[in-house]
Design an enzyme around this catalytic site. Structure first.
Site, PDB file in Angstrom:
ATOM      1  N   GLY A  55       2.656  70.347  58.112  1.00 36.90           N
ATOM      2  CA  GLY A  55       2.438  71.687  58.626  1.00 36.90           C
ATOM      3  C   GLY A  55       2.744  71.793  60.104  1.00 36.90           C
ATOM      4  CE  LYS A  72      -2.459  72.041  58.889  1.00 33.50           C
ATOM      5  NZ  LYS A  72      -3.525  71.064  58.564  1.00 33.50           N
ATOM      6  CG  ASP A 131      -7.302  65.195  70.331  1.00 27.52           C
ATOM      7  OD1 ASP A 131      -7.462  64.059  70.800  1.00 27.52           O
ATOM      8  OD2 ASP A 131      -6.163  65.673  70.108  1.00 27.52           O
ATOM      9  CG  ASP A 170      -8.864  62.492  58.372  1.00 25.22           C
ATOM     10  OD1 ASP A 170      -9.076  61.291  58.635  1.00 25.22           O
ATOM     11  OD2 ASP A 170      -7.811  63.069  58.680  1.00 25.22           O
TER      12      ASP A 170
END
Length: 300
Positions: A55, A72, A131, A170
C-alpha cells in the site's frame, strides 16, 4: 543506533484461491465513481509518505478545515482477508481499525472509500509525532522515566484493544507513534489485526523479530501470550536502543544480540523484561498484570 534489517512488515497473507480481478457491474462502477469523487472533494493529498508493495500512504489534509490526515491506499490484489462494515465487504484491516478507532491511543479512522482496484483508508495524523523506530534510531536507548510513561500508554491501549475485540498482532516500534512533547502514543497499521479469540492461532503474521518463540517452535500461539512477548521486545528496544533478537534461533534460545548493552539497565527493568520475555508462554504475565510491576512506580 537500531540496525534492524527488516524495517517493514508483511501485513497481508497470500491466498492463491482468491481471484485477483473480476468484472464489475454497472452499480458497482457507479459506487466507485461516487466514492472517488467524494474523497477528492473532501481531502487534499500533498505527497507520498511511504510506498510499499502492500500500500501507499499519503500525507494530506481535510479541505474544510485543513485538519491533517494520512490516507492509505490498499490494493485489492494485496488483500486476502475480508470483513464487513455496515453490510459492505472491506479488507479485515479496515474492519479491525474501524472497530479499534474508539480506543484511546489508537490513531483514529476518519473515512474509508472503495475504488475499482483499491480501498482508501483516511486517518488522523497526530501532530508532533514520529514512530518509536525513528526515536531509537536517532536517540538510542531512552531513559527509564520517560520510557515508563510511553510504555504504560502502549500497554493500556493494547489492553483496551483486547476488550474491544481486536488483536493487533504486530505491536512493534514502527507501529507506535509518540508525541515527543507529551509522550502520548498512538498505535497504527492494523494490516495484521484480527478478532480477539482465546483459541490458538496458526497464521504467522507480523514482524519476525517480534515473534514469540512458540510461533517458531510449534507454529501455534495465543493472542495474549504473544502480545506480551511483543511488548517485551518493544520495551527492550526502548531501554537498550537495539532490537533484542534478529534471528529465530536467537529468539528460541533467548539469546540477545548484544547483551553488553544491557548492563546499564536497573534491576527492576531487567526483572520486568525477564518476565515479559519468558520462553514458556504460560509463565508470562497477563496483559492486565504488566502495569502492576514495581518498575512503573519508582522514578529517579
Amino acid at each position: 543506533m537500531n540496525n534492524r534489517n527488516t524495517p517493514s512488515d508483511e501485513g497481508y497473507q497470500s491466498d492463491p484461491g482468491r481471484p485477483k480481478t473480476r468484472d464489475f457491474n454497472t452499480e458497482e462502477l457507479k459506487l466507485f465513481a461516487r466514492e472517488n469523487k467524494a474523497f477528492r472533494e473532501k481531502y487534499f493529498i500533498e505527497e507520498v509518505l511511504t510506498n510499499s508493495a502492500n500500500g501507499v500512504i499519503y500525507k494530506g489534509y481535510r479541505a474544510s478545515d485543513h485538519y491533517e490526515v494520512v490516507a492509505k491506499q490498499i490494493p485489492k490484489s494485496k488483500v486476502f482477508e475480508w470483513g464487513a462494515i455496515g453490510g459492505r465487504v472491506v479488507p479485515t484491516e479496515i474492519e479491525m481499525h474501524y472497530k479499534a478507532s474508539a480506543v484511546e491511543g489508537v490513531v483514529e479512522v476518519l473515512d474509508w472509500y472503495e475504488r475499482k482496484t483499491s480501498f482508501v483508508l483516511v486517518m488522523q495524523r497526530p501532530s508532533n509525532s514520529c514512530d518509536l523506530f525513528d526515536v531509537s534510531s536517532k536517540l538510542g536507548a531512552l531513559d527509564e522515566d520517560p520510557t515508563k510513561i510511553i510504555f504504560s500508554n502502549i500497554v493500556n491501549s493494547v489492553i483496551a484493544l483486547d476488550k474491544a475485540g481486536v488483536v493487533h498482532r504486530d505491536i512493534k516500534d514502527e507501529n507506535i507513534l509518540v508525541n515527543l512533547e507529551t509522550l502520548e502514543t498512538n498505535i497504527i497499521d492494523f494490516g495484521c489485526a484480527t478478532k480477539t479469540t482465546d483459541a490458538a492461532m496458526t497464521q504467522l503474521t507480523g514482524t519476525p523479530e517480534f515473534f514469540a518463540p512458540e510461533m517458531y517452535t510449534t507454529g501455534s500461539y495465543k493472542a495474549e501470550e504473544t502480545a506480551v512477548w511483543s511488548l517485551g521486545t518493544l520495551l527492550y528496544c526502548l531501554l537498550v536502543g537495539q532490537i533484542p533478537f534478529q534471528t529465530d534461533s536467537q529468539i528460541v534460545r533467548l539469546q540477545t544480540c548484544q547483551p553488553e548493552l544491557e548492563k546499564n539497565l536497573g534491576d527492576e527493568a531487567k526483572d520486568l523484561l525477564s518476565r515479559l520475555l519468558q520462553l514458556n508462554p504460560a509463565r508470562r504475565p497477563k496483559l492486565k498484570e504488566i502495569l502492576d510491576h514495581p518498575w512503573f512506580f519508582n522514578y529517579a
